[in-house]
Design a protein around this motif. Structure first.
Motif, PDB file in Angstrom:
ATOM      1  N   TYR A 131       0.809  -1.285  -0.032  1.00  0.00           N
ATOM      2  CA  TYR A 131      -0.030   0.049  -0.110  1.00  0.00           C
ATOM      3  C   TYR A 131       0.706   1.203  -0.186  1.00  0.00           C
ATOM      4  N   SER A 132       1.740   1.347   0.836  1.00  0.00           N
ATOM      5  CA  SER A 132       2.587   2.659   0.694  1.00  0.00           C
ATOM      6  C   SER A 132       3.999   2.139   1.511  1.00  0.00           C
ATOM      7  N   GLY A 133       4.354   1.028   1.068  1.00  0.00           N
ATOM      8  CA  GLY A 133       5.747   0.666   1.526  1.00  0.00           C
ATOM      9  C   GLY A 133       7.097   1.528   1.349  1.00  0.00           C
ATOM     10  N   ASP A 134       6.792   2.518   0.040  1.00  0.00           N
ATOM     11  CA  ASP A 134       7.793   3.497  -0.024  1.00  0.00           C
ATOM     12  C   ASP A 134       8.042   4.443   0.756  1.00  0.00           C
ATOM     13  N   LEU A 135       7.120   4.736   1.666  1.00  0.00           N
ATOM     14  CA  LEU A 135       7.096   5.986   2.565  1.00  0.00           C
ATOM     15  C   LEU A 135       7.446   5.556   3.791  1.00  0.00           C
ATOM     16  N   ASN A 136       8.563   5.174   3.952  1.00  0.00           N
ATOM     17  CA  ASN A 136       9.309   4.809   5.124  1.00  0.00           C
ATOM     18  C   ASN A 136      10.225   6.012   5.752  1.00  0.00           C
ATOM     19  N   TYR A 137      10.091   6.542   7.014  1.00  0.00           N
ATOM     20  CA  TYR A 137      10.443   7.821   7.326  1.00  0.00           C
ATOM     21  C   TYR A 137      11.596   7.480   8.399  1.00  0.00           C
ATOM     22  N   THR A 138      12.017   6.156   8.338  1.00  0.00           N
ATOM     23  CA  THR A 138      13.253   5.903   9.149  1.00  0.00           C
ATOM     24  C   THR A 138      14.471   5.432   8.133  1.00  0.00           C
ATOM     25  N   ASP A 139      15.538   5.092   8.989  1.00  0.00           N
ATOM     26  CA  ASP A 139      16.543   4.332   8.147  1.00  0.00           C
ATOM     27  C   ASP A 139      16.596   3.074   7.971  1.00  0.00           C
ATOM     28  N   SER A 140      15.792   2.471   8.440  1.00  0.00           N
ATOM     29  CA  SER A 140      15.640   0.890   8.584  1.00  0.00           C
ATOM     30  C   SER A 140      14.924   0.604   7.342  1.00  0.00           C
ATOM     31  N   ARG A 141      15.323  -0.717   6.829  1.00  0.00           N
ATOM     32  CA  ARG A 141      14.848  -1.137   5.578  1.00  0.00           C
ATOM     33  C   ARG A 141      13.651  -2.216   5.670  1.00  0.00           C
ATOM     34  N   LEU A 142      12.501  -2.105   5.281  1.00  0.00           N
ATOM     35  CA  LEU A 142      11.507  -2.934   5.383  1.00  0.00           C
ATOM     36  C   LEU A 142      11.449  -3.791   4.073  1.00  0.00           C
ATOM     37  N   LEU A 143      11.367  -5.036   4.156  1.00  0.00           N
ATOM     38  CA  LEU A 143      11.183  -5.785   2.734  1.00  0.00           C
ATOM     39  C   LEU A 143       9.831  -6.342   2.782  1.00  0.00           C
ATOM     40  N   PRO A 144       9.159  -6.490   1.551  1.00  0.00           N
ATOM     41  CA  PRO A 144       7.974  -7.014   1.721  1.00  0.00           C
ATOM     42  C   PRO A 144       8.138  -8.523   1.740  1.00  0.00           C
ATOM     43  N   VAL A 145       6.991  -9.201   2.062  1.00  0.00           N
ATOM     44  CA  VAL A 145       6.740 -10.581   2.110  1.00  0.00           C
ATOM     45  C   VAL A 145       7.370 -11.406   1.002  1.00  0.00           C
ATOM     46  N   LYS A 146       7.189 -10.814  -0.266  1.00  0.00           N
ATOM     47  CA  LYS A 146       7.627 -11.344  -1.376  1.00  0.00           C
ATOM     48  C   LYS A 146       8.954 -11.529  -1.521  1.00  0.00           C
ATOM     49  N   ALA A 147       9.838 -10.719  -0.883  1.00  0.00           N
ATOM     50  CA  ALA A 147      11.139 -10.797  -0.921  1.00  0.00           C
ATOM     51  C   ALA A 147      11.867 -11.979  -0.236  1.00  0.00           C
ATOM     52  N   TYR A 148      11.057 -12.736   0.801  1.00  0.00           N
ATOM     53  CA  TYR A 148      11.186 -13.796   1.329  1.00  0.00           C
ATOM     54  C   TYR A 148      10.645 -15.310   0.637  1.00  0.00           C
ATOM     55  N   ASP A 149       9.961 -14.830  -0.459  1.00  0.00           N
ATOM     56  CA  ASP A 149       9.206 -16.119  -0.922  1.00  0.00           C
ATOM     57  C   ASP A 149       9.833 -16.702  -2.090  1.00  0.00           C
ATOM     58  N   SER A 150      10.232 -18.058  -1.533  1.00  0.00           N
ATOM     59  CA  SER A 150      10.931 -18.959  -2.479  1.00  0.00           C
ATOM     60  C   SER A 150      10.223 -20.078  -2.906  1.00  0.00           C
ATOM     61  N   ASN A 151       8.959 -19.877  -2.719  1.00  0.00           N
ATOM     62  CA  ASN A 151       7.950 -21.095  -3.095  1.00  0.00           C
ATOM     63  C   ASN A 151       6.563 -20.719  -3.826  1.00  0.00           C
ATOM     64  N   GLU A 152       6.875 -19.508  -4.499  1.00  0.00           N
ATOM     65  CA  GLU A 152       5.739 -18.711  -5.344  1.00  0.00           C
ATOM     66  C   GLU A 152       4.399 -19.093  -4.734  1.00  0.00           C
ATOM     67  N   ARG A 153       4.380 -18.648  -3.158  1.00  0.00           N
ATOM     68  CA  ARG A 153       3.124 -18.420  -2.595  1.00  0.00           C
ATOM     69  C   ARG A 153       2.484 -17.062  -2.552  1.00  0.00           C
TER      70      ARG A 153
END
Length: 483
Positions: A285-307
């Motif tokens: 929805y708005s993952g680009d709008l992070n106002y901190t220096d921490s990196r937030l990855l989407p669930v898809k970044a951890y998806d190795s089984n096409e779920r």
């Protein structure tokens, strides 16, 4: 005209959907004549004891289905049969308050905390004009031709590269361009959900998704979420009990709560999806709008089984009216998604796709997102400060990102009544009831800072605070007189 309508609070359907269904049935069986005027929004909301926006939502659904039409300044009227009346169309999608066209109801004098579309002043018309001219010089009339259903090939190539910035490895063949996130949700609903299937949704969640799944006859199961996502044990219990086919989720800066799933919970969701064979529809929805220096990855970044089916909209970071988004779709369901897209609108605007492609290739989009992040971070901090200083007795999670704050009101304050009081003072927000499947949420409001500058943020919150305090004092006085 008076209508014999009823709101059944014991039903699963939201109030706006019950109003829509009843009026639709009256029109279909000719109980309402063509060109007859429906009750005004104010009159019907008062008669049914609901928020005016509830009636607006119902009337918008009827209009999208071409059962009614609106005359500015006059009201809403029934379309006569035979005049573009599509009775067999699928129920249209519902949009949350900030996405509705409510120009006839609210003017620029209103301070609008309901809308999550960015302030138009934050977009560069000069840059847009330059890019559009470049597209037209290069492609000419080809820019206006139909594209492949999956999308304009150079844009799909660009989006595959763009997704790598979020830790997602995919090929252009995985990318599907759609006309906004709502269409993406609708496409996946048509592709995967059958009548009687169980779909998991967060509680609370985006009402447009609820309507899409309901239109497919799905059984909705609400998954309670906290600041870092759902409880692991509770989620596993629900999965084993209901066996869902799909879980719709917004893991980063969730709408409306701002919740951010922990990495542990993101990974555990994937483990459950693989073990129990269901898909995850991730709405970024708005993952680009992070106002901190921490990196937030989407669930898809951890998806190795096409779920995971990943859905990313550009409405909050590009031109909202473009209605552009993209999905990353697993290969085994790609054909179903393609068929659903073709049945919906064949293809998305070729001109808009070419413009977005240039924005990405020329690095303009990244610069614009960086600019928006700075602008919104200031508004976010000011809204947090204003609420803490002005609004006594409230509580809320500080997500440090996104576009909204989810405010828990004091016990004596009802979000619907507070909305009515503030609207009279020309300040509006989203009552919490919009984000639940069953009318709950009267103890919450969603406040967006996307469309308001700092001065209007303080001014609007001051009004909300004063009205909430009046409601609190009224309850206290009633209790004293009763004792």
């Amino acid at each position: 005209m008076s209508l014999d309508l009823r709101i059944d609070k014991n039903k699963d359907e939201a109030a706006y959907f019950q109003i829509y269904e009843q009026i639709r049935a009256l029109i279909i069986r000719d109980a309402l004549e063509g060109n007859s005027k429906l009750p005004s929004i104010r009159a019907l909301s008062k008669a049914l004891g609901v928020n005016p926006i509830t009636v607006i939502n119902a009337y918008n659904m009827l209009e999208k289905e071409r059962l009614v039409y609106k005359k500015e300044g006059s009201g809403t009227f029934v379309i006569p049969k035979g005049e573009d009346l599509l009775l067999n169309a699928e129920p249209p999608m519902y949009f949350e308050p900030g996405e509705l066209d409510m120009e006839f109801e609210y003017d620029e004098e209103y301070i609008d905390f309901s809308i999550s579309s960015p302030d138009p002043k934050l977009f560069s018309i000069k840059s847009f004009r330059q890019v559009m001219n470049e597209v037209l010089e290069e492609d000419g009339a080809k820019a206006f031709m139909y594209q492949k259903s999956m999308g304009y090939t150079p844009l799909r190539n660009a989006l595959a590269g763009y997704a790598k910035g979020y830790g997602i490895n995919c090929s252009p063949d995985d990318v599907y361009v759609v006309s906004g996130a709502q269409q993406g949700i609708d496409i996946i609903s048509k592709a995967l959900v059958r009548s009687g299937d169980c779909v998991f949704v967060e509680s609370p969640t985006y009402s447009g998704a609820l309507a899409a799944f309901k239109s497919r006859g799905a059984k909705l199961v609400e998954v309670p979420i906290s600041e870092d996502g759902p409880g692991i044990k509770e989620l596993e219990r629900l999965v084993k009990l209901f066996k869902p086919v799909l879980f719709y989720t917004m893991p980063n800066f969730h709408n409306p709560t701002g919740s951010i799933y922990s990495e542990r919970k993101k990974r555990y969701m994937l483990l459950l999806a693989r073990k129990h064979d269901f898909r995850i529809l991730e709405d970024d929805y708005s993952g680009d709008l992070n106002y901190t220096d921490s990196r937030l990855l989407p669930v898809k970044a951890y998806d190795s089984n096409e779920r995971v089916i990943y859905l990313k909209s550009f409405s909050k970071i590009f031109m909202p009216g473009f209605r552009l988004a993209y999905m990353i779709v697993p290969e085994d369901i790609r054909k179903k998604a393609a068929d659903a897209k073709i049945a919906s609108d064949i293809s998305t605007s070729g001109l808009m796709q070419r413009i977005l492609c240039k924005y990405i290739e020329n690095g303009i989009l990244d610069k614009h997102i960086s600019y928006l992040r700075k602008e919104f971070s200031v508004r976010y901090l000011e809204m947090v400060r204003a609420i803490k200083k002005c609004m006594r007795g409230v509580s809320f999670f500080e997500p440090k990102g996104g576009l909204n704050l989810w405010i828990k009101l004091p016990e004596a304050v009802n979000s619907q009544e507070l909305y009515e009081r503030c609207k009279e003072k020309k300040v509006i927000f989203s009552p919490g009831t919009f984000y639940y499947n069953d009318g709950r949420g009267q103890d919450h409001i969603r406040m967006s800072f996307a469309a308001s500058d700092i001065d209007r943020i303080w001014e609007g919150i001051s009004v909300i605070s004063m009205e909430a305090e009046k409601m609190r004092n009224s309850i206290v006085n009633q209790n004293k007189s009763g004792s």
